[in-house]
Design a protein around this motif. Structure first.
Motif, mmCIF file in Angstrom:
data_model
loop_
_atom_site.group_PDB
_atom_site.id
_atom_site.type_symbol
_atom_site.label_atom_id
_atom_site.label_comp_id
_atom_site.label_asym_id
_atom_site.label_seq_id
_atom_site.Cartn_x
_atom_site.Cartn_y
_atom_site.Cartn_z
ATOM 1 N N LYS A 126 20.442 54.954 100.924
ATOM 2 C CA LYS A 126 20.676 54.256 99.655
ATOM 3 C C LYS A 126 19.760 53.042 99.520
ATOM 4 N N GLU A 127 19.433 52.386 100.631
ATOM 5 C CA GLU A 127 18.487 51.271 100.581
ATOM 6 C C GLU A 127 17.107 51.742 100.131
ATOM 7 N N LEU A 128 16.708 52.906 100.617
ATOM 8 C CA LEU A 128 15.380 53.425 100.290
ATOM 9 C C LEU A 128 15.340 54.094 98.919
ATOM 10 N N LEU A 129 16.457 54.727 98.540
ATOM 11 C CA LEU A 129 16.530 55.453 97.265
ATOM 12 C C LEU A 129 17.753 54.976 96.491
ATOM 13 N N PRO A 130 17.650 53.889 95.745
ATOM 14 C CA PRO A 130 18.821 53.350 95.040
ATOM 15 C C PRO A 130 19.452 54.329 94.061
ATOM 16 N N TRP A 131 18.684 55.295 93.576
ATOM 17 C CA TRP A 131 19.179 56.195 92.539
ATOM 18 C C TRP A 131 19.971 57.378 93.086
ATOM 19 N N THR A 232 10.641 60.264 83.813
ATOM 20 C CA THR A 232 11.678 59.532 83.093
ATOM 21 C C THR A 232 11.094 58.292 82.417
ATOM 22 N N SER A 233 11.901 57.681 81.581
ATOM 23 C CA SER A 233 11.556 56.360 81.064
ATOM 24 C C SER A 233 11.598 55.345 82.207
ATOM 25 N N THR A 234 10.951 54.219 82.009
ATOM 26 C CA THR A 234 10.857 53.204 83.060
ATOM 27 C C THR A 234 12.194 52.503 83.291
ATOM 28 N N ASP A 235 12.562 52.393 84.564
ATOM 29 C CA ASP A 235 13.738 51.628 84.994
ATOM 30 C C ASP A 235 13.435 51.157 86.415
ATOM 31 N N ALA A 236 12.650 50.074 86.517
ATOM 32 C CA ALA A 236 12.103 49.655 87.805
ATOM 33 C C ALA A 236 13.175 49.223 88.799
ATOM 34 N N GLU A 237 14.326 48.773 88.313
ATOM 35 C CA GLU A 237 15.393 48.376 89.236
ATOM 36 C C GLU A 237 15.996 49.599 89.911
ATOM 37 N N ARG A 238 16.184 50.640 89.141
ATOM 38 C CA ARG A 238 16.774 51.857 89.693
ATOM 39 C C ARG A 238 15.737 52.695 90.436
ATOM 40 N N PHE A 239 14.510 52.712 89.920
ATOM 41 C CA PHE A 239 13.430 53.504 90.508
ATOM 42 C C PHE A 239 12.317 52.563 90.972
ATOM 43 N N PRO A 240 12.505 51.884 92.099
ATOM 44 C CA PRO A 240 11.530 50.877 92.538
ATOM 45 C C PRO A 240 10.131 51.472 92.708
ATOM 46 N N VAL A 241 9.133 50.669 92.410
ATOM 47 C CA VAL A 241 7.748 51.101 92.563
ATOM 48 C C VAL A 241 7.496 51.480 94.022
ATOM 49 N N ASN A 242 6.906 52.661 94.201
ATOM 50 C CA ASN A 242 6.503 53.152 95.526
ATOM 51 C C ASN A 242 7.660 53.321 96.508
ATOM 52 N N ALA A 301 19.122 71.564 86.254
ATOM 53 C CA ALA A 301 19.879 70.310 86.234
ATOM 54 C C ALA A 301 21.193 70.378 87.011
ATOM 55 N N PRO A 302 21.964 71.467 86.919
ATOM 56 C CA PRO A 302 23.222 71.496 87.681
ATOM 57 C C PRO A 302 23.023 71.321 89.188
ATOM 58 N N LEU A 303 21.916 71.851 89.731
ATOM 59 C CA LEU A 303 21.650 71.682 91.160
ATOM 60 C C LEU A 303 21.276 70.236 91.485
ATOM 61 N N LEU A 304 20.481 69.631 90.619
ATOM 62 C CA LEU A 304 20.017 68.269 90.869
ATOM 63 C C LEU A 304 21.085 67.227 90.566
ATOM 64 N N LYS A 305 22.053 67.588 89.729
ATOM 65 C CA LYS A 305 23.066 66.634 89.279
ATOM 66 C C LYS A 305 23.857 66.032 90.441
ATOM 67 N N ALA A 306 24.019 66.785 91.514
ATOM 68 C CA ALA A 306 24.749 66.260 92.672
ATOM 69 C C ALA A 306 24.042 65.048 93.275
ATOM 70 N N TYR A 307 22.711 64.984 93.105
ATOM 71 C CA TYR A 307 21.914 63.908 93.698
ATOM 72 C C TYR A 307 21.527 62.841 92.668
ATOM 73 N N ASP A 310 23.169 61.435 86.499
ATOM 74 C CA ASP A 310 23.021 61.396 85.046
ATOM 75 C C ASP A 310 21.797 62.168 84.567
ATOM 76 N N ILE A 311 21.395 63.186 85.317
ATOM 77 C CA ILE A 311 20.228 63.976 84.923
ATOM 78 C C ILE A 311 20.400 64.549 83.516
ATOM 79 N N ASP A 312 21.648 64.815 83.106
ATOM 80 C CA ASP A 312 21.890 65.386 81.774
ATOM 81 C C ASP A 312 21.505 64.427 80.654
ATOM 82 N N THR A 313 21.621 63.130 80.910
ATOM 83 C CA THR A 313 21.392 62.140 79.851
ATOM 84 C C THR A 313 20.213 61.216 80.140
#
Length: 409
Positions: A126-131, A232-242, A301-307, A310-313
């Motif tokens: 979770k530290e490495l992948l906040p999403w 996706t659209s940009t969300d740097a807090e959730r998807f940190p650079v690199n 999407a149903p397979l990825l949704k577990a990880y 909010d992949i649907d939205t």
């Protein structure tokens, strides 16, 4: 007067053609010409996911990937230009018995080859992948020395380095055919009718390679198969650079950072192959079935949704598709074509052209110059399937199935 004779002509200015040109030039293999009908690095090589995954379980592949890393270091030192290698690391997950077995095999291969790897717990994940939804992950392996790189920048790097070493680059110069007399290659004929003589021709034309082989009555054992990803659209807090890129076999997915956004690559259960004769000269003019942008997302999407709950939205800002050259056994196609003396090919990247291009180019160069090869060339022999018809729907489906059944990144 324009030069019309070379020792080696390479057809194709994508990753594999440019890497082969660089490797041949390093070996002082002679007077080399590289031709492409478009700008260098402008077609399939600019549409890649750009992952440089080091650990592999198939023979020869870790050596091939390491050669690409070595090439990047060499080229940056030679040209004084940074290619933009992003040392982000990677995480491969397992959430089933089958994927756990695959993960253990990957870790064992990495350890044998000296690639750093560590099994991480949910907190570290979770530290490495906040999403990520960590509870969906049964096991995860972190490989901190993996990286990604912009594929077009890497391709241009090979081209610039090859040029510095004396290779002549001619973009926007379309090859109409490969010429031969008897059983010997004599060169190429350009679209404007100009003939360029050469005793060696390397077909590195990617998705278009079989169109050049067809008049010679040779079928290369691959077909173009659609690869695609969503950004996706940009969300740097959730998807940190690199942050580390991920391989999620149980969701048939990979992800990687894209300047505060998330790239999501998905493999549908039935991947789509394309008859190479239908391809346009420029991929921007080709219809990769844009409807797949949503139908494949709906399927996967149903397979990825577990990880990614909010992949649907999740807002999707961009969609990218392109042809990747797949082979029925998911191994590359590199070497001489025995029907004609002096005819070689380097193709069939199977989605690994960015990570493996430097090593594929090295193997091709070693075979052309007669050196001892650094990996077993028989693994990638173009004739290992015997005669094939790459324009036959049945063969194209075998190639598409190789992508559908792919497990790694």
């Amino acid at each position: 007067m324009e030069k019309l004779s070379y020792d080696i002509v390479i057809v194709g200015g994508g990753l594999l053609g440019c890497a082969t040109a660089y490797q041949l030039a390093k070996r002082k293999a002679g007077d080399i010409l590289l031709l492409d009908g478009n700008d260098i690095a402008s077609q399939a090589s600019s549409r890649a996911a750009c992952l440089l995954t080091r650990a592999r379980t198939k023979p020869g592949l870790m050596e091939i990937v390491q050669e690409t890393y070595d090439c990047i270091e060499e080229i940056e030192a030679m040209t004084g230009e940074e290619l933009g290698l992003q040392m982000c690391g990677s995480i491969t997950t397992a959430s089933s018995d089958a994927s756990l077995k695959g993960l253990e095999e990957l870790e064992a291969a990495a350890t044998r080859f000296g690639i750093p790897n560590e099994r991480i717990d949910h907190k570290r994940l979770k530290e490495l992948l906040p999403w990520i939804e960590a509870d969906a992950v049964g096991a995860a392996s972190y490989m901190p020395t993996d990286a990604f790189i912009d594929s077009a920048s890497l391709c241009q790097g090979y081209a610039h380095a090859a040029s510095q070493l004396g290779v002549t680059l001619k973009p926007n110069c379309k090859v109409a055919g490969i010429t031969a007399e008897g059983d010997r290659i004599t060169g190429v004929r350009l679209q404007d009718g100009t003939e360029i003589s050469s005793a060696v021709v390397v077909n590195a034309a990617g998705a278009w390679a079989n169109l050049l082989m067809r008049p010679l009555h040779i079928g290369l054992p691959f077909t173009p198969v659609r690869s695609h990803f969503w950004i996706t659209s940009t969300d740097a807090e959730r998807f940190p650079v690199n942050h580390p890129f991920t391989v999620i076999p149980d969701a048939r997915a990979f992800t990687r950072s894209d300047v505060g956004a998330l790239i999501i690559g998905l493999r549908e259960s039935q991947c789509q192959a394309f008859d190479p004769s239908t391809l346009t000269d420029k991929l921007e003019d080709f219809d990769f079935n844009q409807a797949a942008k949503w139908t494949v997302l709906d399927e996967c999407a149903p397979l990825l949704k577990a990880y990614l709950k909010d992949i649907d939205t999740l807002p999707i800002a961009h969609y990218m598709s392109g042809p990747s050259c797949y082979v029925p056994d998911a191994k590359f196609v590199i070497g001489a074509l025995p029907q004609y003396v002096g005819l070689y090919t380097v193709t069939g990247c199977c989605g690994g052209g960015v990570a493996c291009g430097g090593g594929m180019g090295r193997l091709a160069a070693e075979l052309i110059t007669g050196e001892e090869t650094f990996v077993d060339a028989a693994l990638f022999d173009p004739m290992r399937f015997g005669e094939v018809d790459p324009f036959a729907p049945e063969f194209q489906k075998r190639c598409a199935d190789a992508r559908s059944n792919k497990k790694g990144g």
